[in-house]
Design a protein around this motif. Structure first.
Motif, mmCIF file in Angstrom:
data_model
loop_
_atom_site.group_PDB
_atom_site.id
_atom_site.type_symbol
_atom_site.label_atom_id
_atom_site.label_comp_id
_atom_site.label_asym_id
_atom_site.label_seq_id
_atom_site.Cartn_x
_atom_site.Cartn_y
_atom_site.Cartn_z
ATOM 1 N N GLU A 1 0.849 -1.187 0.000
ATOM 2 C CA GLU A 1 0.000 0.000 0.000
ATOM 3 C C GLU A 1 0.887 1.240 0.000
ATOM 4 O OE1 GLU A 1 -3.397 0.127 -0.145
ATOM 5 O OE2 GLU A 1 -3.358 -2.038 -0.378
ATOM 6 N N LEU A 2 0.402 2.308 -0.641
ATOM 7 C CA LEU A 2 1.150 3.564 -0.717
ATOM 8 C C LEU A 2 0.453 4.640 0.107
ATOM 9 C CD1 LEU A 2 1.813 3.537 -4.553
ATOM 10 C CD2 LEU A 2 3.503 3.094 -2.747
ATOM 11 N N TYR A 3 1.254 5.429 0.832
ATOM 12 C CA TYR A 3 0.733 6.507 1.660
ATOM 13 C C TYR A 3 1.674 7.703 1.576
ATOM 14 C CZ TYR A 3 -2.030 2.798 3.786
ATOM 15 O OH TYR A 3 -2.884 1.756 4.001
ATOM 16 N N ALA A 4 1.111 8.904 1.745
ATOM 17 C CA ALA A 4 1.920 10.116 1.827
ATOM 18 C C ALA A 4 1.412 10.967 2.992
ATOM 19 C CB ALA A 4 1.854 10.910 0.527
ATOM 20 N N VAL A 5 2.346 11.373 3.855
ATOM 21 C CA VAL A 5 2.050 12.229 5.006
ATOM 22 C C VAL A 5 3.097 13.346 5.042
ATOM 23 C CG1 VAL A 5 1.023 10.339 6.345
ATOM 24 C CG2 VAL A 5 3.455 10.846 6.617
ATOM 25 N N ASP A 6 2.904 14.311 5.958
ATOM 26 C CA ASP A 6 3.919 15.351 6.145
ATOM 27 C C ASP A 6 5.285 14.722 6.390
ATOM 28 O OD1 ASP A 6 2.578 17.872 6.052
ATOM 29 O OD2 ASP A 6 1.761 17.514 8.053
ATOM 30 N N ASN A 7 6.319 15.359 5.863
ATOM 31 C CA ASN A 7 7.678 14.909 6.162
ATOM 32 C C ASN A 7 8.228 15.601 7.409
ATOM 33 O OD1 ASN A 7 10.009 13.351 5.604
ATOM 34 N ND2 ASN A 7 10.995 15.142 4.719
ATOM 35 N N ILE A 8 7.594 16.678 7.835
ATOM 36 C CA ILE A 8 8.064 17.427 8.999
ATOM 37 C C ILE A 8 7.495 16.820 10.280
ATOM 38 C CG2 ILE A 8 8.172 19.704 10.111
ATOM 39 C CD1 ILE A 8 9.588 19.567 7.371
ATOM 40 N N ASP A 9 8.371 16.404 11.163
ATOM 41 C CA ASP A 9 7.966 15.864 12.459
ATOM 42 C C ASP A 9 7.384 17.015 13.289
ATOM 43 O OD1 ASP A 9 8.020 15.146 15.233
ATOM 44 O OD2 ASP A 9 9.511 13.606 14.801
ATOM 45 N N PRO A 10 6.132 16.924 13.733
ATOM 46 C CA PRO A 10 5.528 18.030 14.470
ATOM 47 C C PRO A 10 6.122 18.262 15.855
ATOM 48 C CG PRO A 10 4.046 16.162 14.432
ATOM 49 C CD PRO A 10 5.201 15.817 13.537
ATOM 50 N N PHE A 11 6.857 17.308 16.378
ATOM 51 C CA PHE A 11 7.442 17.452 17.708
ATOM 52 C C PHE A 11 8.842 18.050 17.674
ATOM 53 C CE2 PHE A 11 4.320 14.021 17.970
ATOM 54 C CZ PHE A 11 3.486 14.551 18.952
ATOM 55 N N THR A 12 9.612 17.761 16.624
ATOM 56 C CA THR A 12 10.986 18.276 16.535
ATOM 57 C C THR A 12 11.145 19.316 15.433
ATOM 58 O OG1 THR A 12 11.676 16.566 14.975
ATOM 59 C CG2 THR A 12 11.908 16.062 17.346
ATOM 60 N N HIS A 13 10.151 19.406 14.547
ATOM 61 C CA HIS A 13 10.170 20.317 13.391
ATOM 62 C C HIS A 13 11.298 19.988 12.414
ATOM 63 C CE1 HIS A 13 7.022 22.443 15.427
ATOM 64 N NE2 HIS A 13 7.792 22.522 16.491
ATOM 65 N N ALA A 14 11.783 18.769 12.453
ATOM 66 C CA ALA A 14 12.818 18.308 11.527
ATOM 67 C C ALA A 14 12.164 17.557 10.375
ATOM 68 C CB ALA A 14 13.803 17.394 12.250
ATOM 69 N N ALA A 15 12.746 17.674 9.194
ATOM 70 C CA ALA A 15 12.231 16.991 7.993
ATOM 71 C C ALA A 15 12.793 15.569 7.947
ATOM 72 C CB ALA A 15 12.609 17.777 6.746
ATOM 73 N N VAL A 16 12.198 14.677 8.757
ATOM 74 C CA VAL A 16 12.779 13.348 8.935
ATOM 75 C C VAL A 16 11.802 12.179 8.799
ATOM 76 C CG1 VAL A 16 14.652 14.168 10.426
ATOM 77 C CG2 VAL A 16 12.467 13.452 11.440
ATOM 78 N N ALA B 1 -1.854 -2.829 15.670
ATOM 79 C CA ALA B 1 -3.194 -3.420 15.699
ATOM 80 C C ALA B 1 -3.884 -3.315 14.343
ATOM 81 C CB ALA B 1 -4.038 -2.778 16.795
ATOM 82 N N GLY B 2 -3.143 -3.588 13.282
ATOM 83 C CA GLY B 2 -3.711 -3.565 11.938
ATOM 84 C C GLY B 2 -3.669 -2.209 11.259
ATOM 85 N N GLU B 3 -3.265 -1.167 11.951
ATOM 86 C CA GLU B 3 -3.172 0.182 11.394
ATOM 87 C C GLU B 3 -1.747 0.407 10.878
ATOM 88 O OE1 GLU B 3 -4.565 3.932 10.347
ATOM 89 O OE2 GLU B 3 -5.675 2.225 11.110
ATOM 90 N N PRO B 4 -1.584 0.715 9.575
ATOM 91 C CA PRO B 4 -0.234 0.992 9.076
ATOM 92 C C PRO B 4 0.292 2.287 9.702
ATOM 93 C CG PRO B 4 -1.862 1.455 7.378
ATOM 94 C CD PRO B 4 -2.594 0.851 8.538
ATOM 95 N N THR B 5 1.557 2.259 10.139
ATOM 96 C CA THR B 5 2.102 3.382 10.886
ATOM 97 C C THR B 5 3.486 3.787 10.395
ATOM 98 O OG1 THR B 5 3.095 1.926 12.533
ATOM 99 C CG2 THR B 5 0.871 2.736 13.006
ATOM 100 N N ILE B 6 3.873 4.999 10.816
ATOM 101 C CA ILE B 6 5.238 5.482 10.655
ATOM 102 C C ILE B 6 5.673 6.009 12.014
ATOM 103 C CG2 ILE B 6 4.497 7.777 9.832
ATOM 104 C CD1 ILE B 6 7.677 5.855 8.790
ATOM 105 N N ALA B 7 6.876 5.604 12.451
ATOM 106 C CA ALA B 7 7.443 6.096 13.706
ATOM 107 C C ALA B 7 8.566 7.064 13.365
ATOM 108 C CB ALA B 7 7.971 4.939 14.557
ATOM 109 N N SER B 8 8.519 8.240 13.952
ATOM 110 C CA SER B 8 9.555 9.236 13.707
ATOM 111 C C SER B 8 10.918 8.682 14.129
ATOM 112 C CB SER B 8 9.258 10.513 14.485
ATOM 113 O OG SER B 8 10.350 11.398 14.389
ATOM 114 N N PRO B 9 11.948 8.912 13.312
ATOM 115 C CA PRO B 9 13.275 8.434 13.700
ATOM 116 C C PRO B 9 13.875 9.243 14.849
ATOM 117 C CG PRO B 9 13.437 9.681 11.675
ATOM 118 C CD PRO B 9 11.973 9.550 11.996
ATOM 119 N N MET B 10 13.287 10.388 15.177
ATOM 120 C CA MET B 10 13.836 11.239 16.236
ATOM 121 C C MET B 10 13.347 10.792 17.616
ATOM 122 S SD MET B 10 15.609 13.819 14.619
ATOM 123 C CE MET B 10 15.578 15.173 15.721
ATOM 124 N N LEU B 11 12.053 10.964 17.883
ATOM 125 C CA LEU B 11 11.511 10.678 19.211
ATOM 126 C C LEU B 11 10.631 9.432 19.241
ATOM 127 C CD1 LEU B 11 10.573 14.331 20.264
ATOM 128 C CD2 LEU B 11 12.655 13.038 20.814
#
Length: 122
Positions: A44-59, A69-79
Protein backbone atom coordinates in the motif's frame (compact mmCIF):
# COMPACT_ATOMS: atom_id res chain seq x y z
CA UNK A 1 -9.13 4.53 -4.05
CA UNK A 2 -9.16 8.28 -4.60
CA UNK A 3 -11.08 9.89 -7.42
CA UNK A 4 -9.73 13.29 -8.44
CA UNK A 5 -11.60 16.14 -10.07
CA UNK A 6 -10.39 18.10 -13.10
CA UNK A 7 -8.96 20.81 -10.80
CA UNK A 8 -6.72 18.38 -8.91
CA UNK A 9 -3.07 18.19 -9.83
CA UNK A 10 -1.08 14.99 -9.56
CA UNK A 11 2.71 15.26 -9.49
CA UNK A 12 5.26 12.57 -10.25
CA UNK A 13 6.86 11.61 -6.95
CA UNK A 14 9.24 8.83 -7.96
CA UNK A 15 9.58 5.74 -10.16
CA UNK A 16 7.57 2.87 -8.66
CA UNK A 17 10.62 0.57 -8.53
CA UNK A 18 12.48 3.20 -6.43
CA UNK A 19 10.22 2.63 -3.42
CA UNK A 20 10.79 -0.75 -1.80
CA UNK A 21 8.42 -2.26 0.80
CA UNK A 22 8.77 -0.60 4.25
CA UNK A 23 10.72 2.23 2.61
CA UNK A 24 10.10 5.97 2.46
CA UNK A 25 11.19 8.89 0.32
CA UNK A 26 10.86 12.66 0.75
CA UNK A 27 8.98 14.55 -1.98
CA UNK A 28 9.04 18.31 -2.48
CA UNK A 29 5.57 19.53 -3.45
CA UNK A 30 5.00 22.51 -5.78
CA UNK A 31 3.92 24.74 -2.88
CA UNK A 32 7.20 24.11 -1.04
CA UNK A 33 5.79 21.65 1.49
CA UNK A 34 7.43 18.27 1.96
CA UNK A 35 5.61 14.96 1.88
CA UNK A 36 6.96 11.62 3.04
CA UNK A 37 5.92 8.84 0.65
CA UNK A 38 5.81 5.24 1.91
CA UNK A 39 5.18 1.73 0.61
CA UNK A 40 4.09 -0.72 3.30
CA UNK A 41 4.99 -4.42 3.35
CA UNK A 42 1.52 -5.21 1.96
CA UNK A 43 2.27 -2.90 -1.02
CA UNK A 44 0.00 0.00 0.00
CA UNK A 45 1.15 3.56 -0.72
CA UNK A 46 0.73 6.51 1.66
CA UNK A 47 1.92 10.12 1.83
CA UNK A 48 2.05 12.23 5.01
CA UNK A 49 3.92 15.35 6.14
CA UNK A 50 7.68 14.91 6.16
CA UNK A 51 8.06 17.43 9.00
CA UNK A 52 7.97 15.86 12.46
CA UNK A 53 5.53 18.03 14.47
CA UNK A 54 7.44 17.45 17.71
CA UNK A 55 10.99 18.28 16.53
CA UNK A 56 10.17 20.32 13.39
CA UNK A 57 12.82 18.31 11.53
CA UNK A 58 12.23 16.99 7.99
CA UNK A 59 12.78 13.35 8.93
CA UNK A 60 9.57 11.32 8.72
CA UNK A 61 10.54 9.86 5.33
CA UNK A 62 13.38 8.11 7.21
CA UNK A 63 11.03 6.75 9.87
CA UNK A 64 10.18 3.17 10.71
CA UNK A 65 7.22 1.76 8.77
CA UNK A 66 5.18 -0.58 10.92
CA UNK A 67 1.77 -1.66 12.11
CA UNK A 68 -0.19 -1.14 15.31
CA UNK A 69 -3.19 -3.42 15.70
CA UNK A 70 -3.71 -3.57 11.94
CA UNK A 71 -3.17 0.18 11.39
CA UNK A 72 -0.23 0.99 9.08
CA UNK A 73 2.10 3.38 10.89
CA UNK A 74 5.24 5.48 10.66
CA UNK A 75 7.44 6.10 13.71
CA UNK A 76 9.56 9.24 13.71
CA UNK A 77 13.28 8.43 13.70
CA UNK A 78 13.84 11.24 16.24
CA UNK A 79 11.51 10.68 19.21
CA UNK A 80 9.74 7.52 17.96
CA UNK A 81 6.28 9.15 17.98
CA UNK A 82 3.95 6.91 15.94
CA UNK A 83 1.44 8.16 13.35
CA UNK A 84 -1.26 6.43 11.32
CA UNK A 85 -0.32 6.39 7.65
CA UNK A 86 -4.03 6.31 6.71
CA UNK A 87 -5.17 9.36 8.69
CA UNK A 88 -2.00 11.09 9.90
CA UNK A 89 -3.31 10.90 13.48
CA UNK A 90 -0.65 10.57 16.18
CA UNK A 91 -1.19 7.33 18.07
CA UNK A 92 0.69 8.79 21.05
CA UNK A 93 -0.65 12.36 21.28
CA UNK A 94 -4.39 12.74 20.48
CA UNK A 95 -4.10 16.45 19.61
CA UNK A 96 -1.45 15.94 16.92
CA UNK A 97 -2.07 15.00 13.31
CA UNK A 98 -0.02 14.96 10.11
CA UNK A 99 -1.41 16.11 6.78
CA UNK A 100 -2.07 13.25 4.34
CA UNK A 101 -2.11 13.26 0.54
CA UNK A 102 -3.76 10.81 -1.88
CA UNK A 103 -1.30 8.59 -3.75
CA UNK A 104 -1.66 6.55 -6.94
CA UNK A 105 0.48 4.62 -9.38
CA UNK A 106 0.27 5.55 -13.04
CA UNK A 107 2.29 3.25 -15.28
CA UNK A 108 5.73 3.01 -13.69
CA UNK A 109 5.39 6.24 -11.66
CA UNK A 110 4.04 6.94 -8.18
CA UNK A 111 2.12 10.20 -8.02
CA UNK A 112 0.89 12.41 -5.16
CA UNK A 113 -2.14 14.64 -5.45
CA UNK A 114 -1.14 18.17 -4.52
CA UNK A 115 -4.32 18.94 -2.59
CA UNK A 116 -4.03 17.49 0.89
CA UNK A 117 -6.78 15.18 2.12
CA UNK A 118 -7.39 17.22 5.29
CA UNK A 119 -8.17 20.32 3.22
CA UNK A 120 -11.11 18.65 1.50
CA UNK A 121 -14.62 19.24 2.71
CA UNK A 122 -16.77 16.18 3.27
Amino acid sequence: MTTATDTDTWINACPAQRLAPADGVAVLLPNGRQAALFRTRDDELYAVDNIDPFTHAAVLSRGIVGDRAGEPTIASPMLKNVFSLRTGQSLDEPDTRLTTWPVRTTGDTIQIRTRASEEETP
